[in-house]
Design a protein around this motif. Structure first.
Motif, PDB file in Angstrom:
ATOM      1  N   UNK A 130       0.852  -1.290   0.198  1.00 21.59           N
ATOM      2  CA  UNK A 130       0.107  -0.031   0.055  1.00 21.59           C
ATOM      3  C   UNK A 130       0.933   1.257   0.160  1.00 21.59           C
ATOM      4  N   UNK A 131       1.772   1.168   0.715  1.00 18.41           N
ATOM      5  CA  UNK A 131       2.828   2.448   1.188  1.00 18.41           C
ATOM      6  C   UNK A 131       3.612   2.551  -0.358  1.00 18.41           C
ATOM      7  N   UNK A 132       4.105   1.300  -1.274  1.00 15.83           N
ATOM      8  CA  UNK A 132       4.701   1.510  -2.277  1.00 15.83           C
ATOM      9  C   UNK A 132       3.756   2.130  -3.317  1.00 15.83           C
ATOM     10  N   UNK A 133       2.138   1.685  -3.575  1.00 15.07           N
ATOM     11  CA  UNK A 133       1.516   2.380  -4.343  1.00 15.07           C
ATOM     12  C   UNK A 133       1.276   3.981  -4.097  1.00 15.07           C
ATOM     13  N   UNK A 134       1.216   4.305  -2.706  1.00 14.02           N
ATOM     14  CA  UNK A 134       1.193   5.681  -2.382  1.00 14.02           C
ATOM     15  C   UNK A 134       2.385   6.433  -2.770  1.00 14.02           C
ATOM     16  N   UNK A 135       3.564   6.043  -2.842  1.00 13.46           N
ATOM     17  CA  UNK A 135       4.463   6.615  -3.303  1.00 13.46           C
ATOM     18  C   UNK A 135       4.726   6.798  -4.514  1.00 13.46           C
ATOM     19  N   UNK A 136       4.085   6.063  -5.452  1.00 19.11           N
ATOM     20  CA  UNK A 136       3.783   6.185  -6.923  1.00 19.11           C
ATOM     21  C   UNK A 136       2.669   6.641  -7.298  1.00 19.11           C
ATOM     22  N   UNK A 137       1.725   7.427  -6.208  1.00 18.85           N
ATOM     23  CA  UNK A 137       0.535   8.184  -6.342  1.00 18.85           C
ATOM     24  C   UNK A 137      -0.495   7.141  -7.155  1.00 18.85           C
ATOM     25  N   UNK A 138      -0.462   6.016  -6.651  1.00 19.02           N
ATOM     26  CA  UNK A 138      -1.537   4.932  -7.292  1.00 19.02           C
ATOM     27  C   UNK A 138      -2.408   4.526  -6.100  1.00 19.02           C
ATOM     28  N   UNK A 139      -3.537   4.185  -6.488  1.00 16.17           N
ATOM     29  CA  UNK A 139      -4.648   3.312  -5.790  1.00 16.17           C
ATOM     30  C   UNK A 139      -4.141   2.003  -5.515  1.00 16.17           C
ATOM     31  N   UNK A 140      -4.514   1.502  -4.449  1.00 16.21           N
ATOM     32  CA  UNK A 140      -4.145   0.093  -4.338  1.00 16.21           C
ATOM     33  C   UNK A 140      -2.978  -0.471  -3.676  1.00 16.21           C
ATOM     34  N   UNK A 141      -2.488  -1.515  -4.274  1.00 17.60           N
ATOM     35  CA  UNK A 141      -1.352  -2.039  -3.800  1.00 17.60           C
ATOM     36  C   UNK A 141      -0.338  -2.312  -4.908  1.00 17.60           C
ATOM     37  N   UNK A 142       0.776  -1.830  -4.824  1.00 19.60           N
ATOM     38  CA  UNK A 142       2.047  -2.274  -5.605  1.00 19.60           C
ATOM     39  C   UNK A 142       3.257  -3.269  -5.291  1.00 19.60           C
ATOM     40  N   UNK A 143       3.446  -4.415  -6.086  1.00 21.50           N
ATOM     41  CA  UNK A 143       4.383  -5.163  -5.811  1.00 21.50           C
ATOM     42  C   UNK A 143       5.420  -4.960  -6.963  1.00 21.50           C
ATOM     43  N   UNK A 144       6.797  -5.269  -6.206  1.00 19.31           N
ATOM     44  CA  UNK A 144       7.818  -5.127  -7.476  1.00 19.31           C
ATOM     45  C   UNK A 144       8.839  -6.287  -7.306  1.00 19.31           C
ATOM     46  N   UNK A 145       9.853  -6.139  -8.205  1.00 19.05           N
ATOM     47  CA  UNK A 145      10.658  -7.286  -8.470  1.00 19.05           C
ATOM     48  C   UNK A 145      11.948  -7.147  -7.150  1.00 19.05           C
ATOM     49  N   UNK A 146      11.732  -6.166  -6.203  1.00 18.35           N
ATOM     50  CA  UNK A 146      12.720  -6.186  -5.205  1.00 18.35           C
ATOM     51  C   UNK A 146      12.435  -7.132  -4.121  1.00 18.35           C
ATOM     52  N   UNK A 147      13.244  -7.741  -3.491  1.00 15.79           N
ATOM     53  CA  UNK A 147      13.257  -9.001  -2.884  1.00 15.79           C
ATOM     54  C   UNK A 147      12.301  -8.816  -1.660  1.00 15.79           C
ATOM     55  N   UNK A 148      12.256  -7.841  -0.853  1.00 11.96           N
ATOM     56  CA  UNK A 148      11.265  -7.709  -0.072  1.00 11.96           C
ATOM     57  C   UNK A 148       9.711  -7.702  -0.362  1.00 11.96           C
ATOM     58  N   UNK A 149       9.544  -7.497  -1.610  1.00  9.44           N
ATOM     59  CA  UNK A 149       8.195  -7.329  -2.276  1.00  9.44           C
ATOM     60  C   UNK A 149       7.820  -8.889  -2.844  1.00  9.44           C
ATOM     61  N   UNK A 208      17.980  -1.289   3.438  1.00 11.72           N
ATOM     62  CA  UNK A 208      16.782  -1.183   2.588  1.00 11.72           C
ATOM     63  C   UNK A 208      16.965  -0.898   1.413  1.00 11.72           C
ATOM     64  N   UNK A 209      15.943  -1.431   0.392  1.00 10.52           N
ATOM     65  CA  UNK A 209      16.074  -1.229  -0.917  1.00 10.52           C
ATOM     66  C   UNK A 209      15.741   0.117  -1.360  1.00 10.52           C
TER      67      UNK A 209
END
Length: 674
Positions: free
Chosen positions: A203-222, A410-411
């Motif tokens: 959720x925080x990753x999405x917020x940083x990208x100014x997106x609604x919902x949830x964002x998952x990335x290819x970074x290990x902790x995600x 941290x990534x």
């Protein structure tokens, strides 16, 4: 020009003045440093006195000290905190540095002096360390073209410049591809199974990208938590495929041709130097010594481990069948392996995380170092750092300065994936002064989220201890010559100290000292600690086959098996076929993002992780016999750490253990012995 990198560092412990360095300082400092170093080389060559160990070998050892400090800082920054400008500088400067390296090893006048000292010096006339430096330096020249004719020397220069540029491009492509992809979800039903803490991060990753919902990335902790917990199989597959296509898509960041070029150039270089293959060249200076030894080692382990790996996969099938899955696929493994772990041991990685806050785990590692080697760690606020998230510790031994330790957890977009230890300054002694090392640990652990600190999975706990083991190897260094200190050892020996430290994570009494809930301070219940210890071998057959597949792939690339008309995907599947436990997934490949062996230092050396496991299992068995913090055994292991590359690694090991290592301890620990 007021460039702080062109002067000795007037800082505490001569630490790098990161906060005063401008990006624009690096390139001119490196170029001027090269010119200054060349003048130092000329002074050695032009010395009219007869060549001696002191005026040739020791003088050469001290060439370019300031240049080395600058390049170490620069390349560590381009791994941990890069940007477009620094990437451009890296592209420009890497071939120049390769050329500078050739200017040294292909300098005929310099080699003649080194050769004269090598041929005229009796081994008994030098200390063991000094003779090791002489032998290593002479081999460095002969193994890197000093005996070639003029035409072949020019060919070698061209190869090395091209390799330097290709390796930089490979790394940049992987970083670009890692940062470019996101899995953006807006329907919470698609997050079923994912723990609240992971959802909050997304959720925080999405917020940083100014997106609604949830964002998952290819970074290990995600990436890893999603593959481990997401019930939605199609989404797991989507993320798995995205990860497997890194630098393997039809775009400008594709690494396939770069791989072929690197492999071809390495092979050409090896043959130019008189070796059959790149692997033969590399392994001449390793404990394994030749490719056949490595292949025998890997295949012997493969045949021992495969039946156990098959049982690991069979154990997952009933769980998958309950979900209607008839054929398990690679993107199912983490999900069902975690479900079986929960069922078998009654714990999950996610439920354990509150008991392993990052800072608590770090201080447990510090505590282990204190008990073993008498070290203490004090945070320093007056040492400059390259990013606000970095913490610097002064390492003390009996109250005396021992080293600096930088930690970066941290990534970030400018940081490559993975975890590693490195150094900003090596240890050496000169003019009666012991110059102590500056060591760094870089990882990609989940960030704190609001009032919740960074919480580690148990796998990440072992990662921290692993990198801390490397750091101890660097911090304990006690040698005269920097090129022989710390982790400057044979590559198949370098993983011993790191993998050795992982063993402490499975020691019940030690775990009970730090596995405490971040909120309540409650100790992880002993029955849970017992289950962690009992699970030490969980999926070990599968993990062993995975490591062996990487090792065999590495060796195949570097023993002439890749043909220019091979597809990278096809070649990879052919080579690793015997290690595969799941059906093939089309359109993915490990090689285009296999940074360990292409830009990294593990070419023809990935086997060393398993090789070193034999050493670390045998070494820790010795501690378990006598007590895991036994002061006498620890003192002997400390000696092994402190000597770096000043002695043959097998001699160091035998001096510590009293005998050569036995594979039995590894097989027993891994649960793959009959």
């Amino acid at each position: 020009m007021n460039n702080i990198l062109l002067k000795p560092f007037d800082t505490k412990y001569e630490s790098v003045p990161f906060e005063q360095i401008k990006n624009e300082d690096y390139k001119p400092a490196i170029l001027e440093g090269i010119e200054n170093a060349k003048k130092e080389i000329d002074a050695i060559v032009d010395n009219s006195e007869a060549p001696t160990f002191e005026n040739t070998l020791e003088a050469l050892e001290h060439v370019g000290k300031q240049l080395n400090r600058v390049t170490e800082a620069f390349f560590n920054i381009t791994s941990a905190e890069t940007n477009d400008y620094l990437e451009k500088v890296q592209e420009e400067i890497s071939p120049v540095l390769a050329e500078y390296g050739n200017d040294i090893t292909l300098n005929e006048g310099l080699f003649e002096k080194v050769k004269a000292v090598y041929e005229q010096t009796d081994k008994e006339d030098l200390s063991a360390e000094a003779y090791r430096l002489l032998d290593k330096t002479y081999k460095s020249f002969t193994r890197n073209g000093a005996l070639l004719n003029a035409t072949d020397k020019e060919t070698l220069r061209g190869i090395d410049k091209e390799l330097a540029a290709l390796k930089v491009k490979f790394s940049q492509n992987v970083l670009q591809e890692t940062n470019a992809y996101i899995l953006h979800l807006t329907d919470e039903q698609e997050l079923e199974g994912i723990p609240d803490s992971i959802k909050a991060q997304a959720k925080e990753e999405a917020r940083k990208r100014k997106l609604e919902g949830w964002v998952f990335t290819l970074q290990y902790p995600s990436l890893v938590p999603f593959l481990t917990y997401a019930k939605n199989r199609e989404r797991r597959k989507e993320l798995y495929l995205a990860n497997g296509k890194k630098a393997f898509k039809a775009n400008e960041f594709n690494n396939e041709q770069i791989i072929k070029s690197i492999v071809q150039l390495r092979d050409q270089r090896a043959k130019l130097l008189g070796f059959d293959t790149h692997a033969a060249f590399v392994l001449e200076e390793r404990m394994a010594s030749k490719p056949d030894t490595v292949f025998d080692f890997l295949y012997d382990l493969l045949h021992k481990a495969k039946p156990f790996a098959g049982k690991d996969i069979e154990a997952l099938k009933p769980l998958a069948a309950k979900d209607g899955i008839e054929t398990l696929m690679p993107y199912d493994h983490a999900y069902y392996a975690e479900k079986l772990r929960e069922e078998k041991f009654d714990f999950s990685e996610e439920k354990l995380k509150p008991y392993f806050p990052l800072n608590q785990v770090l201080h447990a590692a510090f505590d282990a170092a204190g008990k073993l080697y008498g070290l203490t760690f004090e945070e320093r606020k007056d040492i400059q750092k390259y990013h606000e998230e970095v913490t610097v510790y002064e390492v003390l031994e009996n109250g005396k300065h021992k080293a600096l330790l930088y930690t970066d957890w941290h990534p970030r977009d400018g940081k490559r994936a993975g975890a590693w230890m490195t150094s900003f300054k090596g240890q050496y002694r000169s003019n009666g002064i012991d110059h102590r090392p500056h060591i760094s640990i870089v990882c990609n652990f989940s960030r704190p989220n609001g009032e919740v600190p960074s919480l580690l999975t148990f796998n990440e706990v072992t990662t921290l201890f692993h990198e801390f083991g490397h750091a101890l190897h660097g911090m304990m260094a006690d040698t005269v010559y920097e090129s022989l200190s710390g982790t400057n050892v044979y590559w198949d020996f370098v993983e011993l100290p790191s993998q050795f430290m992982e063993n402490y994570c499975y020691q019940k009494n030690f775990l009970a000292t730090f596995a405490k809930h971040y909120k309540t301070g409650e100790l992880l219940p002993m029955e849970q600690i017992d289950k962690i210890v009992a699970s030490a071998n969980y999926m070990e057959g599968y993990q062993t086959m995975r490591q062996l597949s990487f090792g065999l792939l590495d060796m195949a690339y570097h023993t002439g098996k890749l043909k220019q008309d091979n597809s990278i995907e096809g070649f990879e599947k052919q080579i690793t076929n015997e290690t595969q436990l799941y059906p093939t997934v089309e359109g993915v490949a490990q090689s285009p993002s296999f940074s360990h062996i292409f830009p990294g230092g593990y070419s023809s050396g990935y086997y060393s992780y398993k090789w070193s496991e034999v050493l670390d299992a045998d070494a820790f068995a010795y501690f378990k016999e006598e007590g895991i913090f036994n002061p006498e055994i620890a003192a002997k292991f400390k000696t092994l750490l402190s000597k770096g590359g000043t002695e043959d690694p097998m001699d160091l090991y035998v001096a510590f253990r009293g005998r050569k290592p036995s594979v039995d301890a590894l097989l027993e620990r891994a649960g793959i012995s009959e």
